[in-house]
Design a protein around this motif. Structure first.
Motif, mmCIF file in Angstrom:
data_model
loop_
_atom_site.group_PDB
_atom_site.id
_atom_site.type_symbol
_atom_site.label_atom_id
_atom_site.label_comp_id
_atom_site.label_asym_id
_atom_site.label_seq_id
_atom_site.Cartn_x
_atom_site.Cartn_y
_atom_site.Cartn_z
ATOM 1 N N ILE A 16 0.841 -1.207 0.000
ATOM 2 C CA ILE A 16 0.000 0.000 0.000
ATOM 3 C C ILE A 16 0.875 1.256 0.000
ATOM 4 O O ILE A 16 0.587 2.228 -0.705
ATOM 5 C CB ILE A 16 -0.969 -0.026 1.200
ATOM 6 C CG1 ILE A 16 -2.013 -1.121 0.985
ATOM 7 C CG2 ILE A 16 -1.637 1.324 1.397
ATOM 8 C CD1 ILE A 16 -2.894 -1.405 2.176
ATOM 9 N N GLU A 17 1.973 1.226 0.763
ATOM 10 C CA GLU A 17 2.873 2.384 0.829
ATOM 11 C C GLU A 17 3.677 2.582 -0.450
ATOM 12 O O GLU A 17 4.234 3.655 -0.672
ATOM 13 C CB GLU A 17 3.827 2.240 2.011
ATOM 14 C CG GLU A 17 3.135 2.338 3.356
ATOM 15 C CD GLU A 17 4.053 2.008 4.510
ATOM 16 O OE1 GLU A 17 5.253 1.731 4.268
ATOM 17 O OE2 GLU A 17 3.568 2.006 5.649
ATOM 18 N N SER A 18 3.728 1.576 -1.325
ATOM 19 C CA SER A 18 4.520 1.691 -2.548
ATOM 20 C C SER A 18 3.909 2.638 -3.568
ATOM 21 O O SER A 18 4.584 3.086 -4.483
ATOM 22 C CB SER A 18 4.685 0.317 -3.204
ATOM 23 O OG SER A 18 3.457 -0.097 -3.782
ATOM 24 N N ASN A 19 2.623 2.946 -3.415
ATOM 25 C CA ASN A 19 1.892 3.808 -4.356
ATOM 26 C C ASN A 19 1.909 3.261 -5.777
ATOM 27 O O ASN A 19 1.818 4.014 -6.742
ATOM 28 C CB ASN A 19 2.418 5.241 -4.329
ATOM 29 C CG ASN A 19 2.022 5.949 -3.053
ATOM 30 O OD1 ASN A 19 0.962 5.674 -2.479
ATOM 31 N ND2 ASN A 19 2.867 6.848 -2.594
ATOM 32 N N THR A 20 2.059 1.954 -5.914
ATOM 33 C CA THR A 20 1.975 1.290 -7.212
ATOM 34 C C THR A 20 0.579 0.683 -7.308
ATOM 35 O O THR A 20 0.213 -0.172 -6.499
ATOM 36 C CB THR A 20 3.047 0.189 -7.326
ATOM 37 O OG1 THR A 20 4.324 0.772 -7.056
ATOM 38 C CG2 THR A 20 3.035 -0.442 -8.705
ATOM 39 N N GLN A 21 -0.185 1.145 -8.263
ATOM 40 C CA GLN A 21 -1.601 0.792 -8.325
ATOM 41 C C GLN A 21 -1.880 -0.712 -8.362
ATOM 42 O O GLN A 21 -2.747 -1.184 -7.632
ATOM 43 C CB GLN A 21 -2.269 1.485 -9.525
ATOM 44 C CG GLN A 21 -3.774 1.452 -9.478
ATOM 45 C CD GLN A 21 -4.349 2.062 -8.206
ATOM 46 O OE1 GLN A 21 -3.829 3.027 -7.663
ATOM 47 N NE2 GLN A 21 -5.410 1.485 -7.707
ATOM 48 N N PRO A 22 -1.183 -1.532 -9.159
ATOM 49 C CA PRO A 22 -1.472 -2.972 -9.128
ATOM 50 C C PRO A 22 -1.217 -3.602 -7.756
ATOM 51 O O PRO A 22 -1.975 -4.464 -7.317
ATOM 52 C CB PRO A 22 -0.524 -3.559 -10.175
ATOM 53 C CG PRO A 22 -0.229 -2.434 -11.097
ATOM 54 C CD PRO A 22 -0.241 -1.208 -10.244
ATOM 55 N N PHE A 23 -0.160 -3.158 -7.061
ATOM 56 C CA PHE A 23 0.116 -3.675 -5.722
ATOM 57 C C PHE A 23 -0.960 -3.247 -4.736
ATOM 58 O O PHE A 23 -1.381 -4.020 -3.879
ATOM 59 C CB PHE A 23 1.489 -3.238 -5.222
ATOM 60 C CG PHE A 23 2.632 -3.956 -5.866
ATOM 61 C CD1 PHE A 23 2.559 -5.307 -6.137
ATOM 62 C CD2 PHE A 23 3.786 -3.288 -6.187
ATOM 63 C CE1 PHE A 23 3.616 -5.979 -6.723
ATOM 64 C CE2 PHE A 23 4.852 -3.945 -6.779
ATOM 65 C CZ PHE A 23 4.767 -5.298 -7.042
ATOM 66 N N ILE A 24 -1.412 -2.021 -4.846
ATOM 67 C CA ILE A 24 -2.460 -1.524 -3.957
ATOM 68 C C ILE A 24 -3.748 -2.297 -4.192
ATOM 69 O O ILE A 24 -4.441 -2.683 -3.237
ATOM 70 C CB ILE A 24 -2.670 -0.003 -4.162
ATOM 71 C CG1 ILE A 24 -1.431 0.760 -3.697
ATOM 72 C CG2 ILE A 24 -3.914 0.478 -3.435
ATOM 73 C CD1 ILE A 24 -1.448 2.228 -4.041
ATOM 74 N N LYS A 25 -4.063 -2.558 -5.441
ATOM 75 C CA LYS A 25 -5.270 -3.316 -5.767
ATOM 76 C C LYS A 25 -5.185 -4.731 -5.185
ATOM 77 O O LYS A 25 -6.148 -5.231 -4.590
ATOM 78 C CB LYS A 25 -5.438 -3.374 -7.289
ATOM 79 C CG LYS A 25 -6.705 -4.024 -7.744
ATOM 80 C CD LYS A 25 -6.821 -3.957 -9.260
ATOM 81 C CE LYS A 25 -8.060 -4.670 -9.741
ATOM 82 N NZ LYS A 25 -8.173 -4.659 -11.202
ATOM 83 N N PHE A 26 -4.024 -5.374 -5.314
ATOM 84 C CA PHE A 26 -3.839 -6.716 -4.768
ATOM 85 C C PHE A 26 -3.900 -6.693 -3.237
ATOM 86 O O PHE A 26 -4.488 -7.576 -2.614
ATOM 87 C CB PHE A 26 -2.509 -7.297 -5.252
ATOM 88 C CG PHE A 26 -2.256 -8.689 -4.770
ATOM 89 C CD1 PHE A 26 -3.026 -9.745 -5.216
ATOM 90 C CD2 PHE A 26 -1.249 -8.943 -3.854
ATOM 91 C CE1 PHE A 26 -2.802 -11.046 -4.772
ATOM 92 C CE2 PHE A 26 -1.012 -10.236 -3.401
ATOM 93 C CZ PHE A 26 -1.800 -11.287 -3.858
ATOM 94 N N ALA A 27 -3.293 -5.670 -2.618
ATOM 95 C CA ALA A 27 -3.315 -5.553 -1.158
ATOM 96 C C ALA A 27 -4.743 -5.371 -0.648
ATOM 97 O O ALA A 27 -5.123 -5.938 0.385
ATOM 98 C CB ALA A 27 -2.431 -4.395 -0.718
#
Length: 103
Positions: free
Chosen positions: A26-37
């Motif tokens: 979530i802290e990475s601000n990378t949209q695919p990672f945020i969506k997966f998280a």
């Protein structure tokens, strides 16, 4: 980093690591990672049960895929009994010793 969670033997440590990874994603601000998280958060209880039981529903998903393929191939059965028989025949790996007819 996500795959490292599968190398952890203790289920409580694995749950903690997964929570840590989710926060980092979530802290990475990378949209695919945020969506997966966010998806992990929505299905959290089901995901962490894996670490206690080490069981997945992969076998059931495979059987369901075979049944869906049978349904598409048949383009409709005359009745449900024929469809169920075809499921047993294809998914149960039944073997029949049928005599060969010679003409």
């Amino acid at each position: 980093m996500f795959r490292d969670v599968y190398d952890i033997e203790d289920s409580e440590q694995a749950k903690g690591y997964l929570s840590f990874w989710r926060n980092m994603a979530i802290e990475s601000n990378t949209q695919p990672f945020i969506k997966f998280a966010n998806m992990l958060k929505a299905y959290w209880s089901g995901v962490v049960k894996y670490f206690d039981s080490k069981l997945t529903n992969g076998i059931l998903e495979g059987i369901n895929a075979k049944i869906q393929l049978l349904k598409r191939r048949a383009r409709g059965f005359r009745n449900i009994k024929n469809f169920i028989n075809m499921i047993y025949f294809c998914c149960a790996k039944l073997k029949f010793d049928c005599p060969r007819l010679t003409t």
